[in-house]
Design a protein around this motif. Structure first.
Motif, PDB file in Angstrom:
ATOM      1  N   MET A  38       0.389  -6.724 -11.227  1.00  0.00           N
ATOM      2  CA  MET A  38      -0.391  -5.592 -11.298  1.00  0.00           C
ATOM      3  C   MET A  38       0.425  -4.460 -11.154  1.00  0.00           C
ATOM      4  O   MET A  38       1.074  -4.148 -10.209  1.00  0.00           O
ATOM      5  CB  MET A  38      -1.578  -5.736 -10.672  1.00  0.00           C
ATOM      6  CG  MET A  38      -2.535  -4.573 -10.329  1.00  0.00           C
ATOM      7  SD  MET A  38      -3.622  -5.136  -8.889  1.00  0.00           S
ATOM      8  CE  MET A  38      -4.701  -3.414  -8.928  1.00  0.00           C
ATOM      9  N   LEU A  39      -0.099  -3.111 -11.988  1.00  0.00           N
ATOM     10  CA  LEU A  39       0.641  -1.878 -11.880  1.00  0.00           C
ATOM     11  C   LEU A  39      -0.092  -1.350 -10.739  1.00  0.00           C
ATOM     12  O   LEU A  39      -1.051  -1.558 -10.405  1.00  0.00           O
ATOM     13  CB  LEU A  39       0.628  -1.254 -13.172  1.00  0.00           C
ATOM     14  CG  LEU A  39       1.509  -1.870 -14.165  1.00  0.00           C
ATOM     15  CD1 LEU A  39       1.137  -0.919 -15.597  1.00  0.00           C
ATOM     16  CD2 LEU A  39       2.823  -2.035 -14.008  1.00  0.00           C
ATOM     17  N   ARG A  40       0.787  -0.121 -10.301  1.00  0.00           N
ATOM     18  CA  ARG A  40       0.259   0.603  -9.323  1.00  0.00           C
ATOM     19  C   ARG A  40      -1.381   1.082  -9.636  1.00  0.00           C
ATOM     20  O   ARG A  40      -1.622   1.783 -10.640  1.00  0.00           O
ATOM     21  CB  ARG A  40       1.104   1.713  -8.942  1.00  0.00           C
ATOM     22  CG  ARG A  40       0.450   2.535  -7.653  1.00  0.00           C
ATOM     23  CD  ARG A  40       1.675   3.845  -7.730  1.00  0.00           C
ATOM     24  NE  ARG A  40       1.295   4.531  -6.452  1.00  0.00           N
ATOM     25  CZ  ARG A  40       1.949   4.560  -5.345  1.00  0.00           C
ATOM     26  NH1 ARG A  40       2.737   3.621  -5.271  1.00  0.00           N
ATOM     27  NH2 ARG A  40       1.728   5.281  -4.166  1.00  0.00           N
ATOM     28  N   PRO A  41      -2.248   0.804  -8.823  1.00  0.00           N
ATOM     29  CA  PRO A  41      -3.504   1.531  -8.975  1.00  0.00           C
ATOM     30  C   PRO A  41      -3.768   2.883  -8.663  1.00  0.00           C
ATOM     31  O   PRO A  41      -2.698   3.483  -8.016  1.00  0.00           O
ATOM     32  CB  PRO A  41      -4.547   0.732  -7.900  1.00  0.00           C
ATOM     33  CG  PRO A  41      -3.812  -0.413  -7.400  1.00  0.00           C
ATOM     34  CD  PRO A  41      -2.086   0.072  -7.724  1.00  0.00           C
ATOM     35  N   ALA A  42      -4.495   3.789  -9.648  1.00  0.00           N
ATOM     36  CA  ALA A  42      -4.369   5.037  -9.337  1.00  0.00           C
ATOM     37  C   ALA A  42      -4.665   5.679  -8.203  1.00  0.00           C
ATOM     38  O   ALA A  42      -4.438   6.758  -7.578  1.00  0.00           O
ATOM     39  CB  ALA A  42      -5.188   5.786 -10.501  1.00  0.00           C
ATOM     40  N   HIS A  43      -5.658   4.836  -7.488  1.00  0.00           N
ATOM     41  CA  HIS A  43      -6.081   5.292  -6.062  1.00  0.00           C
ATOM     42  C   HIS A  43      -5.189   5.056  -5.042  1.00  0.00           C
ATOM     43  O   HIS A  43      -5.518   5.529  -3.741  1.00  0.00           O
ATOM     44  CB  HIS A  43      -7.557   4.834  -5.887  1.00  0.00           C
ATOM     45  CG  HIS A  43      -7.494   3.177  -5.474  1.00  0.00           C
ATOM     46  ND1 HIS A  43      -7.576   2.564  -6.588  1.00  0.00           N
ATOM     47  CD2 HIS A  43      -7.163   2.639  -4.371  1.00  0.00           C
ATOM     48  CE1 HIS A  43      -7.420   1.110  -6.293  1.00  0.00           C
ATOM     49  NE2 HIS A  43      -7.332   1.144  -4.877  1.00  0.00           N
ATOM     50  N   LYS A  51       4.883  -2.343  -4.756  1.00  0.00           N
ATOM     51  CA  LYS A  51       6.245  -3.256  -4.719  1.00  0.00           C
ATOM     52  C   LYS A  51       6.709  -3.472  -6.324  1.00  0.00           C
ATOM     53  O   LYS A  51       7.740  -3.410  -6.395  1.00  0.00           O
ATOM     54  CB  LYS A  51       5.710  -4.651  -4.263  1.00  0.00           C
ATOM     55  CG  LYS A  51       6.364  -5.779  -4.525  1.00  0.00           C
ATOM     56  CD  LYS A  51       7.690  -5.758  -3.848  1.00  0.00           C
ATOM     57  CE  LYS A  51       8.403  -7.224  -3.892  1.00  0.00           C
ATOM     58  NZ  LYS A  51       9.735  -7.093  -3.121  1.00  0.00           N
ATOM     59  N   ALA A  52       5.957  -3.568  -7.249  1.00  0.00           N
ATOM     60  CA  ALA A  52       6.385  -3.575  -8.624  1.00  0.00           C
ATOM     61  C   ALA A  52       6.069  -2.349  -9.418  1.00  0.00           C
ATOM     62  O   ALA A  52       5.351  -2.065  -9.656  1.00  0.00           O
ATOM     63  CB  ALA A  52       5.476  -4.871  -9.205  1.00  0.00           C
ATOM     64  N   SER A  74       2.178  -2.596  -1.195  1.00  0.00           N
ATOM     65  CA  SER A  74       3.562  -1.908  -0.919  1.00  0.00           C
ATOM     66  C   SER A  74       4.732  -2.763  -0.699  1.00  0.00           C
ATOM     67  O   SER A  74       5.738  -2.519  -0.970  1.00  0.00           O
ATOM     68  CB  SER A  74       3.481  -1.066   0.238  1.00  0.00           C
ATOM     69  OG  SER A  74       2.714   0.059   0.230  1.00  0.00           O
ATOM     70  N   VAL A  75       4.380  -4.141  -0.393  1.00  0.00           N
ATOM     71  CA  VAL A  75       5.300  -5.172   0.037  1.00  0.00           C
ATOM     72  C   VAL A  75       5.680  -6.437  -0.529  1.00  0.00           C
ATOM     73  O   VAL A  75       6.457  -7.015  -0.528  1.00  0.00           O
ATOM     74  CB  VAL A  75       5.650  -5.375   1.504  1.00  0.00           C
ATOM     75  CG1 VAL A  75       5.845  -3.774   2.445  1.00  0.00           C
ATOM     76  CG2 VAL A  75       4.224  -5.998   2.171  1.00  0.00           C
ATOM     77  N   ARG A  76       4.300  -6.455  -1.463  1.00  0.00           N
ATOM     78  CA  ARG A  76       4.207  -7.910  -2.328  1.00  0.00           C
ATOM     79  C   ARG A  76       4.052  -7.706  -3.461  1.00  0.00           C
ATOM     80  O   ARG A  76       3.226  -6.797  -3.824  1.00  0.00           O
ATOM     81  CB  ARG A  76       3.366  -9.055  -1.330  1.00  0.00           C
ATOM     82  CG  ARG A  76       3.739  -9.430   0.112  1.00  0.00           C
ATOM     83  CD  ARG A  76       4.868 -10.035   0.209  1.00  0.00           C
ATOM     84  NE  ARG A  76       5.440 -10.600   1.359  1.00  0.00           N
ATOM     85  CZ  ARG A  76       6.225 -10.071   2.094  1.00  0.00           C
ATOM     86  NH1 ARG A  76       6.517  -8.849   1.822  1.00  0.00           N
ATOM     87  NH2 ARG A  76       6.364 -10.480   3.482  1.00  0.00           N
ATOM     88  N   ASN A  77       4.254  -8.466  -4.368  1.00  0.00           N
ATOM     89  CA  ASN A  77       3.760  -8.682  -6.005  1.00  0.00           C
ATOM     90  C   ASN A  77       2.453  -8.853  -6.079  1.00  0.00           C
ATOM     91  O   ASN A  77       1.721  -9.889  -5.086  1.00  0.00           O
ATOM     92  CB  ASN A  77       4.406  -9.411  -6.688  1.00  0.00           C
ATOM     93  CG  ASN A  77       5.970  -9.244  -7.041  1.00  0.00           C
ATOM     94  OD1 ASN A  77       6.186  -7.812  -7.230  1.00  0.00           O
ATOM     95  ND2 ASN A  77       6.870  -9.916  -7.059  1.00  0.00           N
ATOM     96  N   CYS A 107       5.387  -0.994   6.786  1.00  0.00           N
ATOM     97  CA  CYS A 107       5.722   0.319   5.758  1.00  0.00           C
ATOM     98  C   CYS A 107       4.570   1.276   6.246  1.00  0.00           C
ATOM     99  O   CYS A 107       4.896   2.760   5.906  1.00  0.00           O
ATOM    100  CB  CYS A 107       5.194  -0.325   4.464  1.00  0.00           C
ATOM    101  SG  CYS A 107       5.180   0.751   3.127  1.00  0.00           S
ATOM    102  N   LEU A 108       3.396   1.068   6.544  1.00  0.00           N
ATOM    103  CA  LEU A 108       2.645   1.974   6.850  1.00  0.00           C
ATOM    104  C   LEU A 108       3.060   2.927   8.019  1.00  0.00           C
ATOM    105  O   LEU A 108       2.960   4.387   8.112  1.00  0.00           O
ATOM    106  CB  LEU A 108       1.027   1.413   7.383  1.00  0.00           C
ATOM    107  CG  LEU A 108       0.392   0.630   6.615  1.00  0.00           C
ATOM    108  CD1 LEU A 108      -0.897   0.208   7.329  1.00  0.00           C
ATOM    109  CD2 LEU A 108       0.120   1.537   5.334  1.00  0.00           C
TER     110      LEU A 108
END
Length: 221
Positions: A38-43, A51-52, A74-77, A107-108
Motif C-alpha cells: 500500500m502506498l502512503r495514505p494522504a492522511h 515503510k514502502a 512506518s515500520v512494516r509493509n 518511531c513515534l
C-alpha cells in the motif's frame, strides 16, 4: 521486488489469488512475492515515515493487512486493501508480534509523534499478557516511552495518581487516559500507582538541584 506500479498486473494477480483460494493453495504460496504494498495514505502524519516509498511486490510473511496501516505503517509493509483477504489466508497462524509494536513506538518517540499511540500501547499490553517481563525490557530500552499530554516521559517521572502529577508538576506527569484506564496492567510495565517514599526523596533532591539559588514562580509551587 517490483517498484513500478505499471508493471504490476493487479487484475490478473487477483484472478490468480482467487483461483489459489478456491484450490486452498494460498498457504503454500506464502513465500512468493504476490502481494502489492500500500502506498502512503494522504492522511498519514507528515512527521512519520512510511515503510514502502514505492509499490513493492512482497511475500505474505513480509507484509501486514491494511487494517494495521495506522499502527505499523512506518515500520512494516502494508498490503493493499483488495489483496488483504488473500494475505490473511496465506499467512496461516502468523500474527502481530510484540517487536512489531515496539518498533512503531520507537518511531513515534524519535519523531515526537503520538499518532494512534493509545491504541498501540493498549495492544502492546494485550499481546504481552503472560510475558510482561519481556515487554518491560523492550520498553526500558526505549527510555522515555510513556505517552503523556506533555510528550513521552520516563516511567520514573510518571504516576498513575493525578494528585502526584498535580502536586509535583513539572517533575511528575500523568500518562494518557488509555494507560490510566488500565492501571494494574501498566503497573506491571513499570508505571507506579503512586509515588513512594524513595521517589519523593529523589524528587526533593531534583527540585533542590533545579531551583538551587533561583526564585521559584508560584506556578511551580
Amino acid at each position: 521486488h517490483t517498484s513500478n506500479p505499471k508493471e504490476i498486473p493487479t487484475n490478473k494477480l487477483r484472478m490468480i489469488l482467487s483461483l489459489a483460494e478456491e484450490k486452498k493453495m494460498l498457504l503454500r504460496l506464502s513465500n512468493l512475492n504476490l502481494y502489492p504494498t500500500m502506498l502512503r495514505p494522504a492522511h498519514y502524519p507528515a512527521e512519520l515515515q512510511w515503510k514502502a516509498n514505492h509499490m513493492l511486490m512482497v511475500n505474505a510473511n513480509d507484509t501486514f493487512s491494511y487494517e494495521h496501516a495506522e499502527l505499523l505503517g512506518s515500520v512494516r509493509n502494508i498490503c493493499q486493501p483488495e489483496f488483504s483477504k488473500f494475505l490473511k489466508m496465506s499467512q496461516g497462524s502468523a500474527s502481530l508480534k510484540i517487536l512489531d509494536l515496539i518498533d512503531q513506538l520507537k518511531c513515534l518517540i524519535q519523531n515526537n509523534s503520538q499518532y494512534e499511540v493509545g491504541r498501540l500501547v493498549v495492544l502492546l499490553a494485550q499481546l504481552g499478557e503472560g510475558k510482561m517481563n519481556e515487554v518491560r525490557q523492550h520498553l526500558n530500552a526505549l527510555g522515555k516511552w510513556v505517552p503523556t499530554a506533555q510528550g513521552f516521559k520516563s516511567p520514573h517521572k510518571v504516576s498513575l495518581n493525578s494528585n502526584d502529577a498535580r502536586k509535583f508538576h513539572p517533575f511528575v506527569f500523568l500518562p494518557i487516559k488509555e494507560i490510566q484506564e488500565r492501571k494494574k496492567t501498566f503497573e506491571k510495565l513499570g508505571i507506579k500507582e503512586e509515588l513512594e517514599e524513595t521517589d519523593l526523596l529523589e524528587l526533593l533532591c531534583l527540585i533542590k538541584d533545579t531551583y538551587n539559588g533561583k526564585t521559584i514562580s508560584k506556578d511551580n509551587l
